[in-house]
Design a protein around this motif. Sequence first.
Motif, PDB file in Angstrom:
ATOM      1  N   PRO A  12       0.800  -1.237   0.000  1.00  0.00           N
ATOM      2  CA  PRO A  12       0.000   0.000   0.000  1.00  0.00           C
ATOM      3  C   PRO A  12       0.828   1.281   0.000  1.00  0.00           C
ATOM      4  CG  PRO A  12      -0.837  -1.537   1.625  1.00  0.00           C
ATOM      5  CD  PRO A  12       0.458  -2.116   1.111  1.00  0.00           C
ATOM      6  N   GLU A  13       2.050   1.232   0.506  1.00  0.00           N
ATOM      7  CA  GLU A  13       2.853   2.455   0.571  1.00  0.00           C
ATOM      8  C   GLU A  13       3.254   3.002  -0.803  1.00  0.00           C
ATOM      9  OE1 GLU A  13       5.669  -0.922   2.021  1.00  0.00           O
ATOM     10  OE2 GLU A  13       3.582  -0.392   2.291  1.00  0.00           O
ATOM     11  N   TYR A  14       3.046   2.241  -1.861  1.00  0.00           N
ATOM     12  CA  TYR A  14       3.336   2.729  -3.213  1.00  0.00           C
ATOM     13  C   TYR A  14       2.165   3.507  -3.816  1.00  0.00           C
ATOM     14  CZ  TYR A  14       7.653   0.123  -3.252  1.00  0.00           C
ATOM     15  OH  TYR A  14       8.902  -0.333  -2.962  1.00  0.00           O
ATOM     16  N   MET A  15       1.046   3.578  -3.124  1.00  0.00           N
ATOM     17  CA  MET A  15      -0.138   4.228  -3.665  1.00  0.00           C
ATOM     18  C   MET A  15       0.092   5.716  -3.929  1.00  0.00           C
ATOM     19  SD  MET A  15      -3.062   3.615  -4.861  1.00  0.00           S
ATOM     20  CE  MET A  15      -3.033   1.920  -4.344  1.00  0.00           C
ATOM     21  N   THR A  16       0.830   6.401  -3.082  1.00  0.00           N
ATOM     22  CA  THR A  16       1.107   7.818  -3.301  1.00  0.00           C
ATOM     23  C   THR A  16       1.842   8.020  -4.621  1.00  0.00           C
ATOM     24  OG1 THR A  16       1.174   8.262  -0.936  1.00  0.00           O
ATOM     25  CG2 THR A  16       2.258   9.870  -2.365  1.00  0.00           C
ATOM     26  N   MET A  17       2.833   7.190  -4.891  1.00  0.00           N
ATOM     27  CA  MET A  17       3.596   7.289  -6.125  1.00  0.00           C
ATOM     28  C   MET A  17       2.706   7.047  -7.346  1.00  0.00           C
ATOM     29  SD  MET A  17       5.899   5.036  -8.421  1.00  0.00           S
ATOM     30  CE  MET A  17       5.044   3.683  -7.824  1.00  0.00           C
ATOM     31  N   ILE A  18       1.813   6.060  -7.250  1.00  0.00           N
ATOM     32  CA  ILE A  18       0.910   5.748  -8.358  1.00  0.00           C
ATOM     33  C   ILE A  18      -0.032   6.924  -8.616  1.00  0.00           C
ATOM     34  CG2 ILE A  18      -1.021   4.278  -9.065  1.00  0.00           C
ATOM     35  CD1 ILE A  18       0.423   2.046  -7.397  1.00  0.00           C
ATOM     36  N   ARG A  19      -0.584   7.479  -7.556  1.00  0.00           N
ATOM     37  CA  ARG A  19      -1.506   8.605  -7.704  1.00  0.00           C
ATOM     38  C   ARG A  19      -0.797   9.820  -8.316  1.00  0.00           C
ATOM     39  NH1 ARG A  19      -6.077   9.547  -5.138  1.00  0.00           N
ATOM     40  NH2 ARG A  19      -5.337  11.469  -4.189  1.00  0.00           N
ATOM     41  N   LEU A  20       0.426  10.093  -7.876  1.00  0.00           N
ATOM     42  CA  LEU A  20       1.186  11.208  -8.440  1.00  0.00           C
ATOM     43  C   LEU A  20       1.481  10.978  -9.927  1.00  0.00           C
ATOM     44  CD1 LEU A  20       3.661  11.974  -5.529  1.00  0.00           C
ATOM     45  CD2 LEU A  20       1.807  13.435  -6.357  1.00  0.00           C
ATOM     46  N   LYS A  28      -0.514  15.900 -18.477  1.00  0.00           N
ATOM     47  CA  LYS A  28       0.156  15.829 -19.783  1.00  0.00           C
ATOM     48  C   LYS A  28      -0.856  15.649 -20.906  1.00  0.00           C
ATOM     49  CE  LYS A  28       3.769  14.255 -22.543  1.00  0.00           C
ATOM     50  NZ  LYS A  28       3.366  15.001 -23.728  1.00  0.00           N
ATOM     51  N   ALA A  29      -1.942  14.924 -20.622  1.00  0.00           N
ATOM     52  CA  ALA A  29      -2.978  14.690 -21.629  1.00  0.00           C
ATOM     53  C   ALA A  29      -3.901  15.897 -21.797  1.00  0.00           C
ATOM     54  CB  ALA A  29      -3.795  13.453 -21.258  1.00  0.00           C
ATOM     55  N   GLY A  30      -3.714  16.932 -20.949  1.00  0.00           N
ATOM     56  CA  GLY A  30      -4.462  18.167 -21.125  1.00  0.00           C
ATOM     57  C   GLY A  30      -5.641  18.369 -20.191  1.00  0.00           C
ATOM     58  N   PHE A  31      -5.744  17.569 -19.137  1.00  0.00           N
ATOM     59  CA  PHE A  31      -6.857  17.720 -18.201  1.00  0.00           C
ATOM     60  C   PHE A  31      -6.570  18.826 -17.195  1.00  0.00           C
ATOM     61  CE2 PHE A  31      -7.426  13.484 -19.874  1.00  0.00           C
ATOM     62  CZ  PHE A  31      -8.798  13.421 -20.082  1.00  0.00           C
ATOM     63  N   ASP A  32      -7.633  19.480 -16.722  1.00  0.00           N
ATOM     64  CA  ASP A  32      -7.472  20.530 -15.721  1.00  0.00           C
ATOM     65  C   ASP A  32      -7.237  19.897 -14.349  1.00  0.00           C
ATOM     66  OD1 ASP A  32      -9.994  19.761 -14.677  1.00  0.00           O
ATOM     67  OD2 ASP A  32     -11.032  21.389 -15.701  1.00  0.00           O
ATOM     68  N   VAL A  33      -6.975  20.754 -13.357  1.00  0.00           N
ATOM     69  CA  VAL A  33      -6.619  20.288 -12.011  1.00  0.00           C
ATOM     70  C   VAL A  33      -7.718  19.415 -11.407  1.00  0.00           C
ATOM     71  CG1 VAL A  33      -6.091  21.030  -9.648  1.00  0.00           C
ATOM     72  CG2 VAL A  33      -5.064  22.218 -11.578  1.00  0.00           C
ATOM     73  N   GLU A  34      -8.959  19.827 -11.546  1.00  0.00           N
ATOM     74  CA  GLU A  34     -10.070  19.054 -10.972  1.00  0.00           C
ATOM     75  C   GLU A  34     -10.172  17.664 -11.612  1.00  0.00           C
ATOM     76  OE1 GLU A  34     -14.914  19.244 -10.486  1.00  0.00           O
ATOM     77  OE2 GLU A  34     -13.816  21.092 -10.872  1.00  0.00           O
ATOM     78  N   ALA A  35     -10.063  17.597 -12.923  1.00  0.00           N
ATOM     79  CA  ALA A  35     -10.119  16.305 -13.617  1.00  0.00           C
ATOM     80  C   ALA A  35      -8.927  15.439 -13.228  1.00  0.00           C
ATOM     81  CB  ALA A  35     -10.166  16.512 -15.129  1.00  0.00           C
ATOM     82  N   CYS A  36      -7.756  16.036 -13.079  1.00  0.00           N
ATOM     83  CA  CYS A  36      -6.568  15.272 -12.659  1.00  0.00           C
ATOM     84  C   CYS A  36      -6.785  14.651 -11.276  1.00  0.00           C
ATOM     85  CB  CYS A  36      -5.326  16.157 -12.648  1.00  0.00           C
ATOM     86  SG  CYS A  36      -4.725  16.615 -14.288  1.00  0.00           S
ATOM     87  N   GLU A  37      -7.389  15.407 -10.368  1.00  0.00           N
ATOM     88  CA  GLU A  37      -7.674  14.888  -9.026  1.00  0.00           C
ATOM     89  C   GLU A  37      -8.664  13.724  -9.092  1.00  0.00           C
ATOM     90  OE1 GLU A  37      -6.240  15.530  -6.049  1.00  0.00           O
ATOM     91  OE2 GLU A  37      -4.848  16.744  -7.214  1.00  0.00           O
ATOM     92  N   GLU A  38      -9.682  13.832  -9.928  1.00  0.00           N
ATOM     93  CA  GLU A  38     -10.645  12.743 -10.080  1.00  0.00           C
ATOM     94  C   GLU A  38      -9.983  11.501 -10.674  1.00  0.00           C
ATOM     95  OE1 GLU A  38     -13.835  14.396 -12.390  1.00  0.00           O
ATOM     96  OE2 GLU A  38     -14.692  15.446 -10.661  1.00  0.00           O
ATOM     97  N   ILE A  39      -9.126  11.696 -11.650  1.00  0.00           N
ATOM     98  CA  ILE A  39      -8.412  10.564 -12.273  1.00  0.00           C
ATOM     99  C   ILE A  39      -7.507   9.904 -11.244  1.00  0.00           C
ATOM    100  CG2 ILE A  39      -6.615   9.994 -13.959  1.00  0.00           C
ATOM    101  CD1 ILE A  39      -8.019  12.105 -15.825  1.00  0.00           C
ATOM    102  N   LYS A  40      -6.794  10.701 -10.452  1.00  0.00           N
ATOM    103  CA  LYS A  40      -5.927  10.140  -9.408  1.00  0.00           C
ATOM    104  C   LYS A  40      -6.735   9.286  -8.435  1.00  0.00           C
ATOM    105  CE  LYS A  40      -3.334  13.213  -7.339  1.00  0.00           C
ATOM    106  NZ  LYS A  40      -2.740  14.489  -6.866  1.00  0.00           N
TER     107      LYS A  40
END
Length: 132
Positions: A12-20, A28-40
């Motif tokens: 589980p400790e690798y989850m932060t790295m995966i989310r980042l 990079k794909a062009g999503f805004d901050v809110e969409a990036c947070e939802e994707i994470k």
Amino acid sequence: MDSLKMVIPGKPEYMTMIRLAAGSLAAKAGFDVEACEEIKLAVGEACKNVSCHGQAGYSDRYELDFIVGNGCFEVTVIDDCDCHTLEKTAPACRHCPQEGDIGVIMIRSMMSCVEIGSDEAGHKYINMVRRK
């Protein structure tokens, strides 16, 4: 479109790295901050679902296959191991999530398209796509 692959220990400790990484790829794909947070959040829930639920331990490893391009983010999370031996600190999950479980509902609400299944070897996967 760019394609990336990550093989992650089930710890589980690798989850932060995966989310980042997922957030960075979404940006990079062009999503805004809110969409990036939802994707994470969706990627984190998918990893937890694939590597943890319904097993006595965590997956020894799982894979994330990303495809990113202008306005499109796709990721497939695959439990590619045959054993779940990494010890859990909390009680084991009793059942695999069903379609109505909160984690799956969250994933479906944040992504454009979601497919949950098992591959020919019986390994669980979640494929998710988000389009602008």
